[in-house]
Design a protein around this motif. Structure first.
Motif, mmCIF file in Angstrom:
data_model
loop_
_atom_site.group_PDB
_atom_site.id
_atom_site.type_symbol
_atom_site.label_atom_id
_atom_site.label_comp_id
_atom_site.label_asym_id
_atom_site.label_seq_id
_atom_site.Cartn_x
_atom_site.Cartn_y
_atom_site.Cartn_z
ATOM 1 N N ALA A 150 -9.959 25.485 29.352
ATOM 2 C CA ALA A 150 -10.190 24.117 28.896
ATOM 3 C C ALA A 150 -11.569 23.679 29.356
ATOM 4 C CB ALA A 150 -9.124 23.172 29.443
ATOM 5 N N LEU A 151 -12.251 22.919 28.501
ATOM 6 C CA LEU A 151 -13.567 22.428 28.863
ATOM 7 C C LEU A 151 -13.438 21.275 29.844
ATOM 8 C CD1 LEU A 151 -15.691 22.539 25.607
ATOM 9 C CD2 LEU A 151 -15.079 24.360 27.211
ATOM 10 N N SER A 152 -13.978 21.499 31.029
ATOM 11 C CA SER A 152 -14.052 20.459 32.040
ATOM 12 C C SER A 152 -15.493 19.941 32.049
ATOM 13 C CB SER A 152 -13.631 21.023 33.397
ATOM 14 O OG SER A 152 -13.579 20.000 34.365
ATOM 15 N N ALA A 153 -15.953 19.430 33.179
ATOM 16 C CA ALA A 153 -17.318 18.918 33.276
ATOM 17 C C ALA A 153 -17.727 18.908 34.742
ATOM 18 C CB ALA A 153 -17.410 17.517 32.698
ATOM 19 N N ARG A 154 -18.996 19.189 34.986
ATOM 20 C CA ARG A 154 -19.474 19.176 36.367
ATOM 21 C C ARG A 154 -19.269 17.807 37.005
ATOM 22 N NH1 ARG A 154 -22.732 22.596 39.163
ATOM 23 N NH2 ARG A 154 -23.329 23.728 37.257
ATOM 24 N N THR A 195 -4.823 34.415 32.687
ATOM 25 C CA THR A 195 -5.976 33.776 33.316
ATOM 26 C C THR A 195 -6.056 32.337 32.842
ATOM 27 O OG1 THR A 195 -7.186 35.876 33.279
ATOM 28 C CG2 THR A 195 -8.483 33.881 33.632
ATOM 29 N N VAL A 196 -6.279 31.413 33.777
ATOM 30 C CA VAL A 196 -6.464 29.997 33.453
ATOM 31 C C VAL A 196 -7.793 29.558 34.051
ATOM 32 C CG1 VAL A 196 -5.562 27.651 33.679
ATOM 33 C CG2 VAL A 196 -3.977 29.581 33.461
ATOM 34 N N LEU A 197 -8.655 28.957 33.229
ATOM 35 C CA LEU A 197 -9.996 28.600 33.679
ATOM 36 C C LEU A 197 -10.362 27.180 33.260
ATOM 37 C CD1 LEU A 197 -11.870 31.859 32.606
ATOM 38 C CD2 LEU A 197 -11.213 31.234 34.943
ATOM 39 N N ALA A 198 -11.077 26.482 34.142
ATOM 40 C CA ALA A 198 -11.743 25.229 33.805
ATOM 41 C C ALA A 198 -13.223 25.553 33.657
ATOM 42 C CB ALA A 198 -11.533 24.198 34.910
ATOM 43 N N LEU A 199 -13.799 25.252 32.497
ATOM 44 C CA LEU A 199 -15.169 25.681 32.200
ATOM 45 C C LEU A 199 -16.065 24.486 31.883
ATOM 46 C CD1 LEU A 199 -14.403 28.755 29.906
ATOM 47 C CD2 LEU A 199 -14.856 28.736 32.374
ATOM 48 N N HIS A 200 -17.224 24.467 32.510
ATOM 49 C CA HIS A 200 -18.244 23.459 32.229
ATOM 50 C C HIS A 200 -19.271 24.071 31.283
ATOM 51 C CE1 HIS A 200 -21.447 20.599 32.591
ATOM 52 N NE2 HIS A 200 -22.201 21.400 33.309
ATOM 53 N N PRO A 201 -19.391 23.550 30.048
ATOM 54 C CA PRO A 201 -20.262 24.196 29.061
ATOM 55 C C PRO A 201 -21.732 23.825 29.164
ATOM 56 C CG PRO A 201 -19.178 22.323 28.077
ATOM 57 C CD PRO A 201 -18.634 22.430 29.484
ATOM 58 N N GLY A 202 -22.080 22.974 30.125
ATOM 59 C CA GLY A 202 -23.428 22.445 30.165
ATOM 60 C C GLY A 202 -23.543 21.245 29.234
ATOM 61 N N THR A 203 -24.637 20.524 29.334
ATOM 62 C CA THR A 203 -24.848 19.364 28.469
ATOM 63 C C THR A 203 -25.190 19.863 27.074
ATOM 64 O OG1 THR A 203 -25.664 18.067 30.333
ATOM 65 C CG2 THR A 203 -26.136 17.234 28.136
ATOM 66 N N THR A 204 -24.336 19.535 26.125
ATOM 67 C CA THR A 204 -24.445 20.072 24.769
ATOM 68 C C THR A 204 -24.686 18.931 23.787
ATOM 69 O OG1 THR A 204 -22.916 21.827 25.428
ATOM 70 C CG2 THR A 204 -23.299 21.545 23.071
#
Length: 256
Positions: A150-154, A195-204
């Motif tokens: 899932a997309l998280s955020a910094r 596998t379960v991940l929280a991912l920060h995609p960068g400022t898009t």
């Protein structure tokens, strides 16, 4: 390299939040791969999305469009039932759901701007919808290698918060991180290959970030296609040993 670690054969993937931005770019990137069998593109109005319909025309039966409001658990249950009709195992699920200043959510600059309605809107989309999606799809994530991201955020990092503001968004993404980390522990027992991940995609460059791009450093504002490819690289790289992690687009761990 395979789409996710230890997979044998072609992958079944589901993208929730697929009609625009990073979600749409992920659909296109996955369909461009020969090792992806099918992609379920899920959004509130997927069947009316011109971009998704164009992709579907180009890729035939490999792309399936499903309308679903992910904030409605009954709709998520119906989504899971629809997918199960043709698929008993999903190798990859990505939630790109997120709001900052849309649909009742607010990017609060001060405590005085915090309101219950804004908090509820932020949490409903940013935290509750992704974990309920995982809950409903769980029967299709128990039989072998699979990744739920899932997309998280910094800005959801408590340790990295030095500027304040954005109360609802920060708190809802922090809640998402905790929910995903907790789910990763349970899934490790149910399916050691999960596998379960929280991912920060960068400022898009998407609708979410556009009002706030003025202070983004040169070279740090990404196109959705670039962000999608960075995320796919992370999915290829990180497996069960990293499950429960909070990672940035460049593979660096983010403090909680």
């Amino acid at each position: 390299m395979s789409l996710i670690p230890n997979i044998n054969g072609d992958a079944n993937a589901l993208i929730c939040g697929a009609s625009r931005g990073i979600g749409l770019a992920l659909c296109a990137a996955l369909l461009a791969r020969a090792d992806v069998a099918r992609v379920w593109a899920v959004s509130q109005h997927a069947s009316q999305s011109t971009a998704l319909l164009t992709l579907a025309d180009a890729h035939g039966g490999r792309l399936l469009l499903i309308d679903c409001d992910a904030r409605d658990e009954q709709a998520l249950a119906a989504l899971a039932a629809a997918v199960r009709q043709t698929c008993d195992h999903l190798h990859l699920v990505i939630s790109t759901l997120g709001i900052l200043h849309q649909e009742g959510a607010k990017a609060e600059k001060s405590l005085l701007q915090v309101e219950l309605a804004g908090l509820q809107a932020s949490f409903a989309t940013n935290a509750f919808a992704p974990i309920l999606l995982l809950k409903q799809l769980l029967p299709m994530l128990r039989k072998g290698p699979t990744t739920f991201a899932a997309l998280s955020a910094r800005v959801g990092s408590i340790g990295d918060n030095r500027l304040g503001g954005w109360y609802s968004y920060r708190a809802s993404k922090a809640a998402l991180n905790q929910l995903l980390h907790t789910a990763s522990i349970e899934l490790k027992r149910l399916n050691p290959a999960a596998t379960v991940l929280a991912l920060h995609p960068g400022t898009t460059d998407t609708e979410l970030s556009r009002p706030f791009q003025g202070n983004v450093a040169a070279g740090k504002l990404f196109e959705p296609a670039y962000a999608a490819q960075c995320l796919i690289t992370l999915l290829e790289r990180f497996g069960p040993a990293e499950s429960g992690g909070f990672m940035a687009w460049d593979g660096q761990a983010i403090e909680w």
